[in-house]
Scaffold this motif. Sequence first.
Motif, PDB file in Angstrom:
ATOM      1  N   PRO A  85     113.446  74.718 -15.690  1.00 51.73           N
ATOM      2  CA  PRO A  85     112.940  76.221 -15.665  1.00 51.73           C
ATOM      3  C   PRO A  85     112.955  76.417 -14.163  1.00 51.73           C
ATOM      4  O   PRO A  85     112.937  75.710 -13.036  1.00 51.73           O
ATOM      5  CB  PRO A  85     111.541  75.751 -15.989  1.00 51.73           C
ATOM      6  N   ALA A  86     112.995  77.902 -14.059  1.00 53.55           N
ATOM      7  CA  ALA A  86     113.293  78.481 -12.559  1.00 53.55           C
ATOM      8  C   ALA A  86     112.046  78.504 -11.912  1.00 53.55           C
ATOM      9  O   ALA A  86     110.875  78.447 -12.546  1.00 53.55           O
ATOM     10  CB  ALA A  86     113.684  80.046 -12.714  1.00 53.55           C
ATOM     11  N   TYR A  97     122.337  78.818 -21.327  1.00 57.29           N
ATOM     12  CA  TYR A  97     123.220  79.704 -21.686  1.00 57.29           C
ATOM     13  C   TYR A  97     124.461  79.374 -22.544  1.00 57.29           C
ATOM     14  O   TYR A  97     124.944  78.049 -22.375  1.00 57.29           O
ATOM     15  CB  TYR A  97     123.974  80.307 -20.269  1.00 57.29           C
ATOM     16  N   TYR A 141     114.897  86.458 -17.826  1.00 56.08           N
ATOM     17  CA  TYR A 141     114.314  85.214 -18.561  1.00 56.08           C
ATOM     18  C   TYR A 141     113.888  85.249 -19.800  1.00 56.08           C
ATOM     19  O   TYR A 141     113.208  84.638 -20.174  1.00 56.08           O
ATOM     20  CB  TYR A 141     112.992  84.774 -17.677  1.00 56.08           C
ATOM     21  N   HIS A 184     116.183  82.399 -21.653  1.00 58.18           N
ATOM     22  CA  HIS A 184     115.267  82.120 -20.349  1.00 58.18           C
ATOM     23  C   HIS A 184     116.140  81.699 -19.244  1.00 58.18           C
ATOM     24  O   HIS A 184     115.856  81.047 -18.321  1.00 58.18           O
ATOM     25  CB  HIS A 184     114.207  80.996 -20.743  1.00 58.18           C
ATOM     26  N   PHE A 185     117.404  82.330 -19.226  1.00 59.41           N
ATOM     27  CA  PHE A 185     118.308  81.923 -18.095  1.00 59.41           C
ATOM     28  C   PHE A 185     117.959  82.132 -16.861  1.00 59.41           C
ATOM     29  O   PHE A 185     118.019  81.425 -15.889  1.00 59.41           O
ATOM     30  CB  PHE A 185     119.773  82.021 -18.705  1.00 59.41           C
ATOM     31  N   SER A 186     118.033  83.480 -16.539  1.00 60.06           N
ATOM     32  CA  SER A 186     117.752  83.705 -15.256  1.00 60.06           C
ATOM     33  C   SER A 186     117.243  85.184 -14.951  1.00 60.06           C
ATOM     34  O   SER A 186     117.104  85.918 -16.042  1.00 60.06           O
ATOM     35  CB  SER A 186     119.126  84.024 -14.352  1.00 60.06           C
ATOM     36  N   ARG A 214     116.429  76.561 -18.772  1.00 56.67           N
ATOM     37  CA  ARG A 214     117.057  77.812 -18.503  1.00 56.67           C
ATOM     38  C   ARG A 214     118.541  77.375 -19.159  1.00 56.67           C
ATOM     39  O   ARG A 214     119.188  76.543 -18.800  1.00 56.67           O
ATOM     40  CB  ARG A 214     117.388  78.125 -17.279  1.00 56.67           C
ATOM     41  N   ASP A 273     121.983  84.396 -22.987  1.00 57.33           N
ATOM     42  CA  ASP A 273     120.892  83.766 -22.179  1.00 57.33           C
ATOM     43  C   ASP A 273     119.766  83.446 -23.057  1.00 57.33           C
ATOM     44  O   ASP A 273     119.296  84.318 -23.841  1.00 57.33           O
ATOM     45  CB  ASP A 273     120.696  84.742 -21.009  1.00 57.33           C
TER      46      ASP A 273
END
Length: 264
Positions: free
Chosen positions: A82-83, A94, A57, A50-52, A92, A48
């Motif tokens: 970005p979230a 992966y 993140y 900054h994925f989730s 984000r 990951d």
Amino acid sequence: MRSKKMEITVLTFNIHHGIGTDRKLDLERIARIIEHCQADVVALNEVDKHFSRRSGYVDQLGWLAERLGMNSVFGYAMSSKPARKTSLLHSRQYGNALLSRFPIIGHKNYIFASSALKLEDRALLEASILINGKPIALYVTHLSLIPFVQWKQAHMILQRMKQANLPAILLGDFNAKPHSRLWRKMTKRLTDACYQASAVPCPTYPSVRPKVQLDYIFVSHHLHIVSAEVIRMMPVASDHLPVKAVLKVQNSIEEANHSEGDRS
């Protein structure tokens, strides 16, 4: 006078975004396994960036590279904006990643063609490193769960390797068993380090009681396999176990051709 062949230690590890079988997020466990293996090159899947929320993140590759003092490159398979409801400005992402104690002199990332099925996107990370002034091509991938999709992905990988025309190491989670149709396709061109070293599969999944090998280190004929093994240290760290191989880099075309002759 020829210099001695140089040994390098390579590792492939699906880290399950740092979440272990105990459902705890702990990248330190991953770092400790890599340190234990004294790996020079590490291929990582399910990383990951900054994925989730599941991984806080965090830029997991950045964290591991700093923690281990290694060079790194990331290749995303999935990327999005970005979230919301966070202050992060980063995309984000992966996918796959590479850590190296050697200089990384170039890299490319290839997203595999999408299937008509609604499947998770997959990718191939291609990188070049310098060992004693000589380039070696590294390929890190995580193939689909669907056999006919895997076949197309494998074909693309082999084409890329042929075009590069360099000593090469292909690592990752192939989601296929030894002696499967996919495995036979790969081993027509490359050598499975585990099978060459021990003539038996190296089970990597599930980590706590592994029953099947899904994770592989394949090498071109330019590289000699000294040893290969599954690392069973801390199986709780991920749902996969890593595979480690010690390789010798051939010093000349003559030596590489001799090794190719040994395989035929």
